[in-house]
Motif scaffolding. Structure first.
Motif, mmCIF file in Angstrom:
data_model
loop_
_atom_site.group_PDB
_atom_site.id
_atom_site.type_symbol
_atom_site.label_atom_id
_atom_site.label_comp_id
_atom_site.label_asym_id
_atom_site.label_seq_id
_atom_site.Cartn_x
_atom_site.Cartn_y
_atom_site.Cartn_z
ATOM 1 N N PHE A 1 6.393 -2.084 -3.885
ATOM 2 C CA PHE A 1 5.607 -1.209 -4.555
ATOM 3 C C PHE A 1 5.268 0.540 -3.825
ATOM 4 N N LEU A 2 5.203 0.188 -2.577
ATOM 5 C CA LEU A 2 5.068 1.317 -1.826
ATOM 6 C C LEU A 2 6.570 1.861 -1.265
ATOM 7 N N LEU A 3 7.547 1.031 -1.217
ATOM 8 C CA LEU A 3 8.745 1.595 -0.845
ATOM 9 C C LEU A 3 9.427 2.474 -1.918
ATOM 10 N N TRP A 4 9.269 1.695 -3.255
ATOM 11 C CA TRP A 4 9.967 2.430 -4.508
ATOM 12 C C TRP A 4 9.148 2.646 -5.602
ATOM 13 N N GLY A 5 8.005 1.870 -5.929
ATOM 14 C CA GLY A 5 7.371 2.018 -7.084
ATOM 15 C C GLY A 5 6.414 3.053 -7.267
ATOM 16 N N ILE A 6 5.857 3.480 -6.115
ATOM 17 C CA ILE A 6 5.008 4.740 -6.178
ATOM 18 C C ILE A 6 5.818 5.991 -6.442
ATOM 19 N N ASP A 7 6.995 5.912 -6.257
ATOM 20 C CA ASP A 7 7.576 7.225 -6.569
ATOM 21 C C ASP A 7 7.741 7.270 -7.999
ATOM 22 N N ARG A 8 7.928 6.366 -8.636
ATOM 23 C CA ARG A 8 7.979 6.209 -10.196
ATOM 24 C C ARG A 8 6.431 6.472 -11.139
ATOM 25 N N ALA B 1 3.572 11.633 -4.741
ATOM 26 C CA ALA B 1 3.541 10.803 -3.411
ATOM 27 C C ALA B 1 4.875 10.593 -2.711
ATOM 28 N N ARG B 2 5.794 11.374 -2.960
ATOM 29 C CA ARG B 2 7.362 11.343 -2.590
ATOM 30 C C ARG B 2 7.051 12.075 -1.246
ATOM 31 N N GLY B 3 7.462 11.528 -0.165
ATOM 32 C CA GLY B 3 7.332 11.955 1.267
ATOM 33 C C GLY B 3 6.044 11.706 1.925
ATOM 34 N N ALA B 4 4.892 11.208 1.021
ATOM 35 C CA ALA B 4 3.619 11.005 1.599
ATOM 36 C C ALA B 4 3.447 9.395 2.263
ATOM 37 N N TYR B 5 4.104 9.394 3.471
ATOM 38 C CA TYR B 5 4.032 7.979 4.024
ATOM 39 C C TYR B 5 3.029 7.579 4.626
ATOM 40 N N VAL B 6 2.042 8.232 5.406
ATOM 41 C CA VAL B 6 0.655 8.087 5.643
ATOM 42 C C VAL B 6 -0.219 7.631 4.533
ATOM 43 N N PHE B 7 0.095 8.292 3.411
ATOM 44 C CA PHE B 7 -1.014 7.863 2.325
ATOM 45 C C PHE B 7 -0.544 6.552 1.721
ATOM 46 N N ARG B 8 0.745 6.201 1.894
ATOM 47 C CA ARG B 8 0.952 4.942 1.284
ATOM 48 C C ARG B 8 0.395 3.751 2.093
ATOM 49 N N LEU B 9 0.180 4.296 3.438
ATOM 50 C CA LEU B 9 -0.562 3.154 4.314
ATOM 51 C C LEU B 9 -1.968 2.812 3.893
ATOM 52 N N LEU B 10 -2.695 3.780 3.422
ATOM 53 C CA LEU B 10 -4.056 3.858 3.086
ATOM 54 C C LEU B 10 -4.143 3.012 1.581
ATOM 55 N N LEU B 11 -2.983 2.901 0.923
ATOM 56 C CA LEU B 11 -3.182 2.386 -0.403
ATOM 57 C C LEU B 11 -2.988 0.633 0.041
ATOM 58 N N ILE B 12 -2.586 0.144 0.898
ATOM 59 C CA ILE B 12 -2.236 -1.259 1.036
ATOM 60 C C ILE B 12 -3.565 -2.115 0.933
ATOM 61 N N PRO B 13 -4.697 -1.694 1.525
ATOM 62 C CA PRO B 13 -6.024 -2.659 1.184
ATOM 63 C C PRO B 13 -6.232 -2.533 -0.460
ATOM 64 N N GLY B 14 -6.108 -1.739 -1.251
ATOM 65 C CA GLY B 14 -6.379 -1.627 -2.641
ATOM 66 C C GLY B 14 -5.399 -2.256 -3.293
ATOM 67 N N ILE B 15 -4.065 -2.427 -3.001
ATOM 68 C CA ILE B 15 -3.073 -2.924 -3.480
ATOM 69 C C ILE B 15 -3.356 -4.540 -3.349
ATOM 70 N N LEU B 16 -3.664 -4.912 -1.997
ATOM 71 C CA LEU B 16 -3.973 -6.171 -1.855
ATOM 72 C C LEU B 16 -4.883 -6.858 -2.796
ATOM 73 N N LEU B 17 -6.062 -5.999 -3.143
ATOM 74 C CA LEU B 17 -7.124 -6.527 -4.025
ATOM 75 C C LEU B 17 -6.567 -6.546 -5.522
ATOM 76 N N ILE B 18 -5.905 -5.486 -6.142
ATOM 77 C CA ILE B 18 -5.802 -5.260 -7.484
ATOM 78 C C ILE B 18 -4.201 -5.215 -7.716
ATOM 79 N N TRP B 19 -3.518 -5.921 -7.208
ATOM 80 C CA TRP B 19 -2.129 -6.287 -7.653
ATOM 81 C C TRP B 19 -1.972 -6.427 -8.743
ATOM 82 N N PRO B 20 -2.340 -7.492 -9.555
ATOM 83 C CA PRO B 20 -2.154 -7.497 -11.054
ATOM 84 C C PRO B 20 -2.061 -5.959 -11.852
ATOM 85 N N ILE B 21 -3.005 -5.468 -11.422
ATOM 86 C CA ILE B 21 -3.323 -4.017 -12.123
ATOM 87 C C ILE B 21 -2.072 -2.962 -11.718
ATOM 88 N N VAL B 22 -1.820 -3.046 -10.607
ATOM 89 C CA VAL B 22 -0.510 -2.452 -10.110
ATOM 90 C C VAL B 22 0.804 -2.650 -10.847
#
Length: 120
Positions: A25-32, A37-58
C-alpha cells in the motif's frame, strides 16, 4: 492456551497482516488513493502504525478505488462502513478497559514482600 496468550496471538496475527498490507500500500497503493502523496516518502513512514491497526479499512478503500477507477471527488467521500466500524472499535476499547479494571488483582495488605534473589 490461556486467554492472554490467545489474545496476544490474535494481536500478532493482526499486526503481521497489517505489515503485509502496509508494504504494497505504501509503495504503490497510496499513489492511487491520494495524488498529493506522490514523492512524500517521510509521510508514508508516519502512516505505518495506523495501517497496522486499520488494515481492513485500508484494503477495502484501496479495492474500492481500484475497482471503480473513481474520480477525484469520489476518493474523498467518506465510506459508509466507517460509522459502524468506529462505533464497534470504540465499544471494544471501553469493554477491554472495563474488563481490565474488573479482573485486576489487589495485593493482600497483610503479606510482606519476599526477596527472591540477592541483588549485587
Amino acid at each position: 492456551m490461556t486467554v492472554p496468550e490467545f489474545l496476544l496471538g490474535l494481536m500478532r496475527i493482526w499486526g503481521a497482516i497489517g505489515a503485509i498490507v502496509a508494504v504494497p500500500f505504501l509503495l504503490w497503493g497510496i499513489d492511487r488513493i491520494d495524488e498529493d502523496a506522490r514523492g512524500a516518502y517521510v509521510f508514508r513512514l508516519l502512516l505505518i502504525p495506523g495501517i497496522l491497526l486499520i488494515w481492513p479499512i485500508v484494503l477495502w478503500r484501496w479495492w474500492q478505488i481500484e475497482a471503480q477507477d473513481a474520480p477525484w471527488l469520489a476518493r474523498y467521500q467518506p465510506a459508509m462502513a466507517h460509522g459502524p466500524l468506529i462505533a464497534a472499535m470504540s465499544a471494544a476499547i471501553i469493554l477491554v478497559f472495563a474488563l481490565g479494571l474488573a479482573v485486576r488483582q489487589d495485593w493482600p495488605a497483610d503479606i510482606a514482600p519476599i526477596q527472591l534473589s540477592e541483588t549485587q
